[in-house]
Design a protein around this motif. Structure first.
Motif, PDB file in Angstrom:
ATOM      1  N   CYS A 290       0.833  -1.205   0.000  1.00  4.53           N
ATOM      2  CA  CYS A 290       0.000   0.000   0.000  1.00  4.53           C
ATOM      3  C   CYS A 290       0.871   1.260   0.000  1.00  4.53           C
ATOM      4  N   LEU A 291       1.940   1.232   0.797  1.00  5.33           N
ATOM      5  CA  LEU A 291       2.857   2.373   0.791  1.00  5.33           C
ATOM      6  C   LEU A 291       3.522   2.526  -0.566  1.00  5.33           C
ATOM      7  N   SER A 292       3.796   1.414  -1.220  1.00  8.89           N
ATOM      8  CA  SER A 292       4.403   1.465  -2.552  1.00  8.89           C
ATOM      9  C   SER A 292       3.452   2.106  -3.558  1.00  8.89           C
ATOM     10  N   VAL A 293       2.157   1.826  -3.435  1.00  7.56           N
ATOM     11  CA  VAL A 293       1.166   2.499  -4.281  1.00  7.56           C
ATOM     12  C   VAL A 293       1.256   4.001  -4.090  1.00  7.56           C
ATOM     13  N   TYR A 294       1.276   4.419  -2.844  1.00  4.45           N
ATOM     14  CA  TYR A 294       1.343   5.846  -2.516  1.00  4.45           C
ATOM     15  C   TYR A 294       2.613   6.472  -3.076  1.00  4.45           C
ATOM     16  N   GLU A 295       3.741   5.801  -2.896  1.00  2.19           N
ATOM     17  CA  GLU A 295       5.026   6.341  -3.356  1.00  2.19           C
ATOM     18  C   GLU A 295       5.095   6.410  -4.873  1.00  2.19           C
ATOM     19  N   ASN A 296       4.446   5.470  -5.559  1.00  2.00           N
ATOM     20  CA  ASN A 296       4.412   5.515  -7.018  1.00  2.00           C
ATOM     21  C   ASN A 296       3.560   6.663  -7.540  1.00  2.00           C
ATOM     22  N   LEU A 297       2.509   7.003  -6.796  1.00  2.00           N
ATOM     23  CA  LEU A 297       1.532   7.970  -7.295  1.00  2.00           C
ATOM     24  C   LEU A 297       1.812   9.400  -6.891  1.00  2.00           C
ATOM     25  N   GLU A 298       2.387   9.599  -5.725  1.00  2.00           N
ATOM     26  CA  GLU A 298       2.541  10.952  -5.195  1.00  2.00           C
ATOM     27  C   GLU A 298       3.955  11.483  -5.404  1.00  2.00           C
ATOM     28  N   PRO A 299       4.110  12.780  -5.629  1.00  2.00           N
ATOM     29  CA  PRO A 299       5.441  13.349  -5.887  1.00  2.00           C
ATOM     30  C   PRO A 299       6.397  13.257  -4.705  1.00  2.00           C
ATOM     31  N   VAL A 300       5.896  12.976  -3.505  1.00  2.00           N
ATOM     32  CA  VAL A 300       6.802  12.837  -2.361  1.00  2.00           C
ATOM     33  C   VAL A 300       7.602  11.548  -2.427  1.00  2.00           C
ATOM     34  N   GLY A 301       7.173  10.602  -3.261  1.00  2.00           N
ATOM     35  CA  GLY A 301       7.980   9.407  -3.465  1.00  2.00           C
ATOM     36  C   GLY A 301       9.187   9.742  -4.328  1.00  2.00           C
ATOM     37  N   TRP A 302      10.282   8.977  -4.188  1.00  2.00           N
ATOM     38  CA  TRP A 302      11.484   9.358  -4.925  1.00  2.00           C
ATOM     39  C   TRP A 302      11.366   9.104  -6.414  1.00  2.00           C
ATOM     40  N   GLY A 303      10.300   8.427  -6.855  1.00  2.00           N
ATOM     41  CA  GLY A 303      10.093   8.243  -8.292  1.00  2.00           C
ATOM     42  C   GLY A 303       9.448   9.421  -8.976  1.00  2.00           C
ATOM     43  N   GLY A 304       8.868  10.347  -8.211  1.00  2.00           N
ATOM     44  CA  GLY A 304       8.344  11.576  -8.804  1.00  2.00           C
ATOM     45  C   GLY A 304       6.853  11.619  -9.078  1.00  2.00           C
ATOM     46  N   GLY A 305       6.115  10.532  -8.826  1.00  2.00           N
ATOM     47  CA  GLY A 305       4.665  10.602  -8.994  1.00  2.00           C
ATOM     48  C   GLY A 305       4.197  10.192 -10.378  1.00  2.00           C
ATOM     49  N   ASN A 306       2.902  10.415 -10.636  1.00  2.00           N
ATOM     50  CA  ASN A 306       2.297   9.807 -11.830  1.00  2.00           C
ATOM     51  C   ASN A 306       2.299  10.679 -13.081  1.00  2.00           C
ATOM     52  N   LEU A 307       2.846  11.874 -13.033  1.00  2.00           N
ATOM     53  CA  LEU A 307       3.125  12.709 -14.207  1.00  2.00           C
ATOM     54  C   LEU A 307       1.899  13.304 -14.899  1.00  2.00           C
ATOM     55  N   ARG A 308       0.681  12.957 -14.487  1.00  2.00           N
ATOM     56  CA  ARG A 308      -0.488  13.491 -15.191  1.00  2.00           C
ATOM     57  C   ARG A 308      -0.598  15.002 -15.028  1.00  2.00           C
ATOM     58  N   GLY A 309      -0.257  15.512 -13.849  1.00  2.00           N
ATOM     59  CA  GLY A 309      -0.292  16.954 -13.647  1.00  2.00           C
ATOM     60  C   GLY A 309       0.732  17.670 -14.504  1.00  2.00           C
ATOM     61  N   LEU A 310       1.934  17.086 -14.620  1.00  2.00           N
ATOM     62  CA  LEU A 310       2.969  17.677 -15.465  1.00  2.00           C
ATOM     63  C   LEU A 310       2.542  17.659 -16.926  1.00  2.00           C
ATOM     64  N   TYR A 311       1.849  16.608 -17.330  1.00  2.00           N
ATOM     65  CA  TYR A 311       1.380  16.537 -18.723  1.00  2.00           C
ATOM     66  C   TYR A 311       0.314  17.594 -18.994  1.00  2.00           C
ATOM     67  N   ALA A 312      -0.532  17.859 -18.016  1.00  2.00           N
ATOM     68  CA  ALA A 312      -1.524  18.931 -18.182  1.00  2.00           C
ATOM     69  C   ALA A 312      -0.822  20.273 -18.383  1.00  2.00           C
ATOM     70  N   GLU A 313       0.287  20.498 -17.654  1.00  2.00           N
ATOM     71  CA  GLU A 313       1.056  21.730 -17.856  1.00  2.00           C
ATOM     72  C   GLU A 313       1.619  21.782 -19.277  1.00  2.00           C
TER      73      GLU A 313
END
Length: 434
Positions: A290-313
């Motif tokens: 569950c924590l891995s899900v959170y870390e994959n999706l949110e920018p606070v994880g070291w992977g940077g999150g799911n990028l959809r917001g950056l794509y909207a920009e």
């Protein structure tokens, strides 16, 4: 706004001294950029930041805005978004590891980086070798000449995130090496940090050598040889947009949007050995997943999150660059997808429930401390100890008796995110066809 306040003055001074053209003088000045002048800009995502950060520090500007090329534009030019789902099971550590691919060509980071550079007209080369000595020579040759190097390395061995030993060898995203301090025996690295962050040279060498699939890999951008023009950038954006629609519109359940539908099914399925009720039959490891899900999706994880917001920009920028207002409206549909993915993260790790809330606090605090560089490393070490102690505390059991309900809710949230993703892609396809 320029990437370096005094760059033009230094270029003109060299022109006056040598009689060189502006382009030649600019190239020499940038190739002598000392580490003290490297700008730590922070960033959203490791892959897009690495390229955008180097280009900004090499003086390459967006001809449309006159500012350094944004991370969003790098993402869009590279084909935009991707989709992927893998649940690795490491029996030796009894710790399943979740990977969600959110960037185009997420499984081929070097190919993606070269594609971005080619579209932007930036000469770039990937160097790989099995020789540690050659790898060190190549790194020093570039960095010693003032050229930042994007290098792939094992995050655990780099050390500054203070990951547990059992994560050694599981890799990580690229970091930028922009300086070497021989006296201190450290390399200066840019991993979205906003203050100086160093890695011992021996640790950097070990981290670069550790992962066989990208052993000693480094990317060198010859940005001073590139000059972006508006027509070239428009072409790159159009190609990136077209690739997004073509790539994510495929029916593959490995590398396109159906991959997320597959994940939704596996969260509650019973007929597949990789289904979560089977993998976590005794609930051991489910808290970490569950924590891995959170870390994959949110920018606070070291992977940077799911990028959809950056794509909207990116779509907002592309709308202005191409004179296509419809792309701005498509951006709104991707922001809706962002909202749905945030609901997935909230279901996986609820903010109002312990110990999930504490895990969120520690994860966010650790990323903030890494971004604050060497000065915050003692705090980062303490935070990492607390975070991994919490994960270990709940490794063999799940905190609560509602694991089945959580998986059902998680499947529903992922399905809603899939619906939003598909609607956004359809909206983009319609905008490009009109």
């Amino acid at each position: 706004m320029t990437a370096h306040k005094h760059l033009k003055e230094r270029v003109r001074a060299r022109m006056a001294r040598t009689g060189e053209s502006y382009t030649t003088a600019r190239r020499h000045v940038l190739n002598a950029l000392p580490p003290s002048e490297y700008l730590l800009l922070g960033g959203a995502h490791p892959d897009t930041h690495a390229i955008a950060g180097v280009l900004a520090n090499r003086g390459l500007l967006d001809p449309h805005t006159g500012r350094p090329l944004s991370e969003a534009m790098v993402l869009g030019a590279g084909g935009g978004l991707g989709a992927g789902y893998i649940l690795w099971e490491f029996k030796a550590h009894d710790q399943p590891s979740l990977v969600l691919g959110f960037r185009n060509s997420w499984q081929y980071p070097d190919r993606w980086a070269l594609k971005v550079c080619a579209r932007l007209g930036v000469p770039a080369g990937v160097l790989e070798t099995s020789s540690s000595r050659r790898a060190e020579r190549e790194l020093r040759a570039a960095v010693g000449a003032g050229v930042p190097v994007i290098a792939w390395a094992d995050q655990q061995l780099l050390g500054y995130r203070h990951l547990p030993a059992w994560l050694e060898g599981q890799g990580g995203p690229p970091v930028t090496v922009y300086g070497i301090d021989e006296r201190a025996g450290v390399a200066l690295v840019d991993d979205r940090n906003r203050a100086p962050l160093t890695v011992p040279l021996d640790a950097l060498a070990a981290a670069r050598a550790r992962v066989g699939s990208y052993k000693h890999r480094q990317l060198v951008l010859d940005a001073p040889a590139a000059e972006l023009d508006t027509d070239g950038l428009r072409k790159a954006v159009r190609e990136g947009l077209a690739e997004q629609v073509e790539h994510l519109g495929k029916r593959s359940d490995s590398f396109a949007l159906p991959a997320f539908r597959k994940w939704a099914r596996l969260l509650t399925g019973s007929g597949n050995a990789k289904a979560w009720p089977a993998v976590f039959a005794d609930r051991a490891g489910l808290f970490g997943a569950c924590l891995s899900v959170y870390e994959n999706l949110e920018p606070v994880g070291w992977g940077g999150g799911n990028l959809r917001g950056l794509y909207a920009e990116f779509l907002d920028e592309a709308a202005g660059l191409l004179g296509t207002p419809a792309l701005g409206r498509v951006a709104a549909t991707y922001r809706e997808a962002v909202a749905r993915w945030r609901e997935v993260a909230e279901v996986a790790v609820p903010a109002g429930r312990e110990p999930f809330a504490e895990a969120r606090r520690l994860t966010g605090r650790l990323q903030d401390q890494v971004e604050r560089g060497d000065a915050a490393q003692p705090e980062a070490a303490a935070t990492a100890v607390a975070l991994w102690a919490l994960r270990d505390r709940w490794r063999s059991q799940f905190p609560g008796d509602d694991a089945d309900a959580l998986l059902r809710d998680l499947a529903a949230a992922v399905t809603a995110a899939c619906v939003a993703e598909e609607a956004a892609l359809a909206s983009l396809a319609d905008a490009l066809a009109s």
